[in-house]
Design an enzyme around this catalytic site. Structure first.
Site, PDB file in Angstrom:
ATOM      1  N   ASP A 450       0.914  -1.308  -0.089  1.00 19.53           N
ATOM      2  CA  ASP A 450      -0.033   0.053  -0.078  1.00 19.53           C
ATOM      3  C   ASP A 450       0.716   1.123   0.077  1.00 19.53           C
ATOM      4  O   ASP A 450       2.286   1.461   0.478  1.00 19.53           O
ATOM      5  CB  ASP A 450      -0.824   0.016   1.293  1.00 19.53           C
ATOM      6  CG  ASP A 450      -2.204   0.720   0.970  1.00 19.53           C
ATOM      7  OD1 ASP A 450      -2.192   1.646  -0.206  1.00 19.53           O
ATOM      8  OD2 ASP A 450      -3.286   0.402   1.746  1.00 19.53           O
ATOM      9  N   ASP A 515     -10.660   1.665  -3.129  1.00 24.96           N
ATOM     10  CA  ASP A 515     -11.084   1.361  -1.919  1.00 24.96           C
ATOM     11  C   ASP A 515     -12.670   1.359  -1.733  1.00 24.96           C
ATOM     12  O   ASP A 515     -13.197   1.039  -0.772  1.00 24.96           O
ATOM     13  CB  ASP A 515     -10.714   2.510  -0.734  1.00 24.96           C
ATOM     14  CG  ASP A 515      -9.288   2.128  -0.432  1.00 24.96           C
ATOM     15  OD1 ASP A 515      -8.729   1.078  -0.866  1.00 24.96           O
ATOM     16  OD2 ASP A 515      -8.724   3.155  -0.038  1.00 24.96           O
TER      17      ASP A 515
END
Length: 713
Positions: A450, A515
């Site tokens: 990430d 997301d």
């Protein structure tokens, strides 16, 4: 010296340059394949120009490498100087070589400024993708300050006059805008330090009449994961000229005497059958040339369960074992432990940088949970964010100077974190050692990597901008890690889809698309992402209801139908689902497994129907997989038939309804023989029928979906 024509040949397109020793390299053609060059060979480009009243005395056809500041009607590929000197450039051809019909290398030089520029072109005959790479060489004896550098200037086919480009924000990635390019041109810069939600490094250039399935199109992607710039300008003859390259901060790039600087590769996909044809060229490029799979080849893409929206930071090993057991029972094949597993990580304000298991949550390390997951027949994956550090961490307390920043100013935080300076060898060594220890200490076969913030105050230890060096250091770290652990697969995540580009895909094998797991939002997000990337790279998860990003709820069937056209996963607490939801989810997972090779090997097309339905189609010679969604209310009472232009001339198919979601817009007592036939033995249809007449669809309420499979009859 007479001019020479240099020709690159693809399957359906040609690129032709005119070069003269000691002169400029000129564009003569880029577009549909040419069988002969009689006219181009007989008449040099410079002899066909008019002398415009009021213009410069030496007009020029579009140049491959125009120089800055010399009166050309083209922006220079380089803007650079030596303390204000040598700022005007004129590139002349020194030599060239063409080892094959599909590749060409030109060496250009500017004797006055003491510079060399090597440009390499390759035209893939299988995909009709033109690759442009370049390297700048400082031949002078003083430092060169580089302010801007593009690999080349590309003269586009004359009919292309509109630009279509992606934009977005967190949880709303890959939205597309289309506009005509005016007389003053068009440009866009990304200065966020990663490829970004707002300005990913790709675009399409289209004719005014180009649509999804008809008309000429050119798709462009820059293989770079940081700052970049795209520009389109109009030449005097009306053609658009494309430049793409890295964007440099003031003072960032200084080239020492004798040093060289490579430009990120630019890939151009030419298509004559609409935007979709250029997209398919970009997909083929990623599949054939960019991706490097563990073991050398792609295996079936395993169904994920990611723990984030199920548990967030609430890590309890007993709960996680139970979640894994229930996931395996549903058919999940890879269990990914997300954020919250490392020491002191109870929220997003602390512990980034301290990459070892939290002894409170995992007193025996991660090995026990990982072995439990493997005993269930699943792979074990782990979330990491190596580029970041929280001030509340052991690493920052001990090494505060390791961050990018300006010590004279208050730091600029993003998600309570700062960015480590990966270009410092000691930082990259530290991160490699921690990741290497994790991968050797437990059976981890997958990393979700990430990167949850843009770069700001990105100054290195010398106080100079460090964003260019940061990207190169990231690539080097990933390459080193892959060399040590060649079987580990890596996902690129950056607050969702903020680092999705061909540069990062040289080192990773999956993109986290967004997301936002809201299925209705995902229809648009994934449609946009499919413009640039094939579906096997796009993480697509069945989220909870209500969706955590939007608060909206959709049926389990709609969430699954959207997720199965990609790399399918689950990001929800399956323990909290009803028995009926778990049964339906298991059924969709099984369906994905039956059809994933078709989805992930197939040529991809998409479109909209007059009734507002959006569709995605994956085509192989023997099978087709079709998803149809009705995101919003239909404009009428009857649904328009779904025309599928890619199936024209493909032969006969047996069409079956594999799954559905939502409600039909019809009376409750109505029974449809058509749907019964589709859901049973299927119906026969010819490809021409499906392309011209279309596949009949029932009227659908919003948030409904139909999923079809077709097999050759």
């Amino acid at each position: 010296m007479p001019a020479s024509l240099l020709r690159l040949e693809g399957n359906a397109c040609s690129a032709v340059l005119e070069v003269t020793q000691g002169g400029a390299a000129l564009w003569r053609h880029l577009g549909s394949r040419l069988d002969a060059l009689d006219l181009l060979a007989a008449w040099p480009g410079t002899e066909l120009l008019s002398m415009p009243p009021g213009g410069m005395d030496a007009p020029s056809p579009p140049r491959l490498a125009p120089g800055h500041g010399n009166g050309l009607a083209q922006d220079g590929v380089l803007r650079a100087h030596r303390d204000g000197l040598d700022a005007i450039h004129e590139w002349s051809v020194e030599s060239w070589e063409q080892p094959a019909a599909d590749s060409l290398s030109l060496q250009l030089g500017d004797l006055g400024a003491g510079l060399g520029l090597r440009i390499e072109l390759g035209l893939d005959g299988a995909t009709d993708v033109l690759r442009v790479e370049a390297e700048l060489h400082n031949r002078g004896d003083t430092e060169l300050q580089v302010d801007r550098l593009a690999g080349a200037s590309i003269a586009l086919p004359a009919e292309l006059g509109e630009v279509c480009y992606p934009h977005g924000e967190w949880a709303q990635e890959f939205q597309w805008e289309r506009q005509a390019v005016g007389p003053s041109g068009w440009s866009r810069e990304n200065r966020r330090g990663r490829s970004s939600h707002q300005a990913p490094p790709g675009l399409f250039v289209l004719a005014a009449h180009t649509c999804e399935h008809q008309g000429p199109a050119l798709g462009a992607q820059l293989a770079w994961s940081g700052n970049h710039r795209f520009a389109l300008e109009r030449h005097d003859d009306g053609r658009l000229l494309l430049q793409a390259g890295e964007w440099f901060a003031p003072g960032e790039l200084r080239l020492a005497p004798g040093a060289r600087l490579r430009v990120p590769p630019l890939h151009l996909a030419l298509g004559q059958a609409g935007i979709g044809s250029a997209s398919r060229g970009l997909h083929a490029l990623a599949r054939r040339e960019v991706l490097r799979w563990p073991g050398g080849r792609r295996r079936p893409r395993p169904v994920h369960l990611n723990t984030w929206e199920a548990l967030y930071f609430r890590h309890d090993e007993g709960e996680l074992r139970e979640l894994a057991s229930q996931a395996a029972a549903l058919g999940v094949e890879r269990f990914v432990l997300d954020d919250g597993w490392f020491e002191g990580r109870d929220d997003d304000r602390a512990a980034l940088g301290d990459w070892w298991p939290d002894a409170r949550k995992y007193p025996h390390g991660l090995g026990g949970l990982a072995e439990h997951v493997r005993s269930l027949g699943m792979e074990f994956g782990l979330w990491v964010e190596p580029e970041m550090v929280n001030p509340r961490s052991r690493l920052y307390r001990e090494r505060p100077a390791w961050v990018l920043g300006d010590p004279r100013r208050e730091p600029v935080f993003g998600r309570h974190q700062l960015v480590l300076d990966l270009a410092r060898p000691e930082v990259s060594h530290y991160l490699f050692d921690k990741l290497d220890a994790l991968l050797r200490g437990a059976p981890i076969s997958y990393l979700k990597w990430d990167m949850n913030r843009d770069l700001a105050q990105a100054l290195d230890a010398q106080g100079r901008p460090g964003m260019h060096a940061q990207v190169l250091a990231l690539y080097a770290l990933l390459e080193r890690l892959r060399g040590a652990h060649p079987r580990v697969e890596i996902e690129s995540c950056a607050s969702g889809g903020a680092r999705a580009d061909l540069g990062i895909l040289r080192y990773t094998q999956r993109l986290w698309t967004s997301d936002n797991n809201d299925a209705s939002s995902r229809i648009g997000i994934q449609s946009g992402a499919l413009r640039l990337f094939p579906p096997e790279l796009l993480g697509s998860h069945v989220g909870p209801a209500p969706a955590h990003a939007t608060g909206r709820s959709q049926s389990i069937d709609l969430r699954c139908a959207v997720a199965c056209f990609g790399h399918m996963g689950v990001e929800a607490d399956v323990r909290a689902m009803s028995a009926d939801e778990r049964e339906r989810l298991a059924g969709w997972i099984a369906l994905y497994k039956q059809w994933r090779e078709t989805i992930h090997d197939g040529e991809i097309a998409q479109g909209r129907s007059p009734s507002g339905a959006r569709w995605w189609l994956a085509s192989t010679p023997q099978r087709q997989f079709l998803c149809v969604f009705q995101p919003e209310a239909m404009p009428g009472t009857q649904s328009a038939a779904l025309r599928l232009p890619p199936l024209r001339g493909s032969g006969r198919w047996r069409v079956r309804l594999l799954g559905r979601a939502g409600q039909l817009r019809q009376r409750a007592e109505q029974s449809s023989a058509w749907l019964h036939a589709l859901a049973g033995p299927g119906v026969l249809a010819d490809g021409h029928e499906l392309a011209q007449c279309g596949l009949p669809l029932p009227a659908l309420h919003p948030e409904a979906a139909l999923v079809f499979g077709m097999e050759r009859a």
